[in-house]
Design an enzyme around this catalytic site. Structure first.
Site, mmCIF file in Angstrom:
data_model
loop_
_atom_site.group_PDB
_atom_site.id
_atom_site.type_symbol
_atom_site.label_atom_id
_atom_site.label_comp_id
_atom_site.label_asym_id
_atom_site.label_seq_id
_atom_site.Cartn_x
_atom_site.Cartn_y
_atom_site.Cartn_z
ATOM 1 N N GLY A 13 0.593 -0.985 0.503
ATOM 2 C CA GLY A 13 -0.274 0.275 -0.415
ATOM 3 C C GLY A 13 1.159 1.596 0.100
ATOM 4 O O GLY A 13 1.779 1.390 -0.490
ATOM 5 N N ASN A 105 2.416 0.112 12.023
ATOM 6 C CA ASN A 105 1.664 0.961 12.952
ATOM 7 C C ASN A 105 1.318 -0.355 14.689
ATOM 8 O O ASN A 105 1.034 -0.841 14.002
ATOM 9 C CB ASN A 105 0.714 1.585 13.166
ATOM 10 C CG ASN A 105 1.480 3.380 12.228
ATOM 11 O OD1 ASN A 105 2.658 3.617 12.495
ATOM 12 N ND2 ASN A 105 0.380 3.474 11.094
ATOM 13 N N LYS A 198 7.517 6.301 19.154
ATOM 14 C CA LYS A 198 6.204 7.189 18.260
ATOM 15 C C LYS A 198 4.732 7.354 18.211
ATOM 16 O O LYS A 198 3.784 7.849 17.699
ATOM 17 C CB LYS A 198 6.197 5.909 16.729
ATOM 18 C CG LYS A 198 5.509 6.423 15.157
ATOM 19 C CD LYS A 198 6.202 6.036 13.945
ATOM 20 C CE LYS A 198 5.230 6.760 12.878
ATOM 21 N NZ LYS A 198 5.173 5.784 12.076
#
Lengths: 329, 329
Positions: A13, A105, A198
């Site tokens: 993606g 993520n 993050k």
């Protein structure tokens, strides 16, 4: 050590196709597993419209993992909500010596990959599988606007760490792959540290981006109450990291707020997914961090409430989708 | 002491019109100030479809406060977001001896009424005006389905307390008015206590009803994460009450959850307002309680975040409204 093997891209993606294309362009043996737009990509290749310069590649693409075959390195760029595909995808691609790099993520992806590698019979134990996994965070602004068109608007920096133990020769070899492809990349000692760091940005801006309704970074920072909320959530994530053994500097909050100020009307990936009617990475970005905080005795009140609200919105989207499907059938 | 004077109803909506109609039916001299549907109500009166028995009344109604004139008692049932109308409305209705009873939701309404009574020249100081105010909470399930039609589906209990000082003879006289109209009513020593006690339910279920998207009480209680969130918010409200000098029993949480369980798919007033595209009582129900908690050094993390989110949704609705108005003009 220089890496010279076959590379498989899983989840091609906005993230996977971008890094895969850069690695391919740099002369590596890169193969793409493609779910959406297979015929289109096979015929026309990938078009990367990038702030670093546009380019097109026509790499080998496959619609079935069996056709792609065994790889030396697998780069996982799947959205975390698609992780249930991992056993069927990794089985044909991985050997016991394959290194799997995930740039996904949130928290829990490495564990899920290790379990998938056992489930598909590549490894006999999760402990064994875990040794083959490298985790990383990607600081990348990119968006897939057509199955074969990626817009890369800013950044691209990658940070890597071994899932188990300290960096090895192979960790630096993988980092060198990115560097040779013109991607800034560094290697860190602790995967937990880079993941939690993050999350200090990802939890407030992804979570509020959805919970506060079409609230991009500029909207959040311009609203005094949402801005305070974002700052307080960031402090909570730092506290959640701390009870999980990761010491982050409190100054990170002001630093990230400052960096976000100059991003303008930036939409987080979760906000983009929500507006596009896609599932949300709610467990990886919110649920798992909350559970890891609470398991260590920290209630993480704002993080938990954000999780509850975004989870609800994700489920509501799903049930609206099912309703509209059953109405149209 | 028995109350025998002229009563003015300000904010004759689902709450004001219901209580006004019951007081009128019981033989009191009740006058209604009406903003929406004046002609309709003057011609056909109010129709109350009530679980206690349907009835219709044709009381005196007015569209201008000057026509209604001076009252001995004013019952304020306005939505808190309409409080900016109070100076122009109360001026023609109040004298220095008029008693003003507010059954509005949340915190800060008594203060706003006191300021309005000074602004319109009825009292010379806020301290003086404050002595004329009685606050109350209404436990009422009612909805206005047409300008002159009120559906009363359950409850109706009223609890009163003086804004300043202990209950007086007049406090009990006002309570007797409700009792004589068949409305359960009691008088309490502390207005802060009854307001905060009601907020223990109102903050989570009104706030989440909007922030968690069309989440009625059954939806909130059936979702494990939202249910935990609601319970934790209730505990926070009790803690916020405590730093404001109000000691509420922690068992109130389990008690209210139990009562809410049997309410089924109940929509909070804020959820109903939101779905109807109306402004939200965001400052009275969320903003003011949060500020009063934080002024006393309690951060109220979930309450604050709920405030930030609902405030954002209220502003978004408003700006969407303005956009659609400017598009159609």
């Amino acid at each position: 050590m220089k890496f010279g093997g076959k590379i498989g891209i899983v989840g091609a993606g906005a993230l996977g196709a971008f890094y895969g294309a850069r690695l391919y362009r740099a002369g590596n043996d890169v193969h793409f597993l493609v779910r959406t737009g297979f015929e289109l990509i096979r015929e026309h290749g990938y078009e990367i419209r990038s702030c670093d310069g546009d380019f097109t590649i026509k790499p080998p693409v496959y619609s079935a993992p069996e056709d792609l075959g065994k790889c030396d390195l697998i780069l996982v760029g799947l959205k975390a909500f698609a992780n249930h595909f991992l056993p069927e995808v990794l089985g044909p691609l991985a050997t016991p010596n394959t290194v799997v790099v995930t740039l996904q993520n949130g928290l829990g992806n490495e564990e899920t990959i290790a379990e998938a590698l056992v489930k598909c019979g590549v490894h006999r134990s999760v402990a064994e599988a875990s040794k083959q996994i490298i985790g990383g965070t990607a600081f990348l602004c990119s968006n897939r606007v057509a199955p074969n068109v990626i817009i890369h608007s800013a950044h691209g920096f990658v940070r890597l760490a071994e899932f188990q133990g300290s960096p090895k020769e192979r960790t630096f070899a993988v980092a060198q792959l990115f560097l040779d492809a013109g991607i800034s990349c560094d290697v860190r000692e602790s995967l937990a540290a880079i993941r939690w760091e993050k999350l200090v940005w990802n939890i407030p801006f992804n979570g509020l981006g959805v919970a506060a309704h079409q609230a991009d970074t500029a909207v959040i920072l311009a609203d005094p109450e949402l801005r305070t909320t974002a700052v307080e959530i960031m402090k909570e994530v730092i506290a959640a990291a701390k009870v999980n053994g990761v010491d982050l500097d409190e100054r990170l909050v002001a630093d990230l707020i400052g960096k976000t100020e100059i991003m303008g009307h930036y939409k987080s990936s979760m906000q983009i997914d929500f507006e596009a009617g896609r599932p949300l990475e709610v467990e990886a970005i919110l649920g798992e961090p909350v559970r890891r905080a609470q398991q260590k005795g920290f209630s993480a009140p704002r993080m938990h409430m954000l999780y509850a609200l975004v989870r609800r919105m994700d489920q509501l989207r799903q049930s609206n989708l099912e309703n509209s499907q059953s109405r149209s059938s």
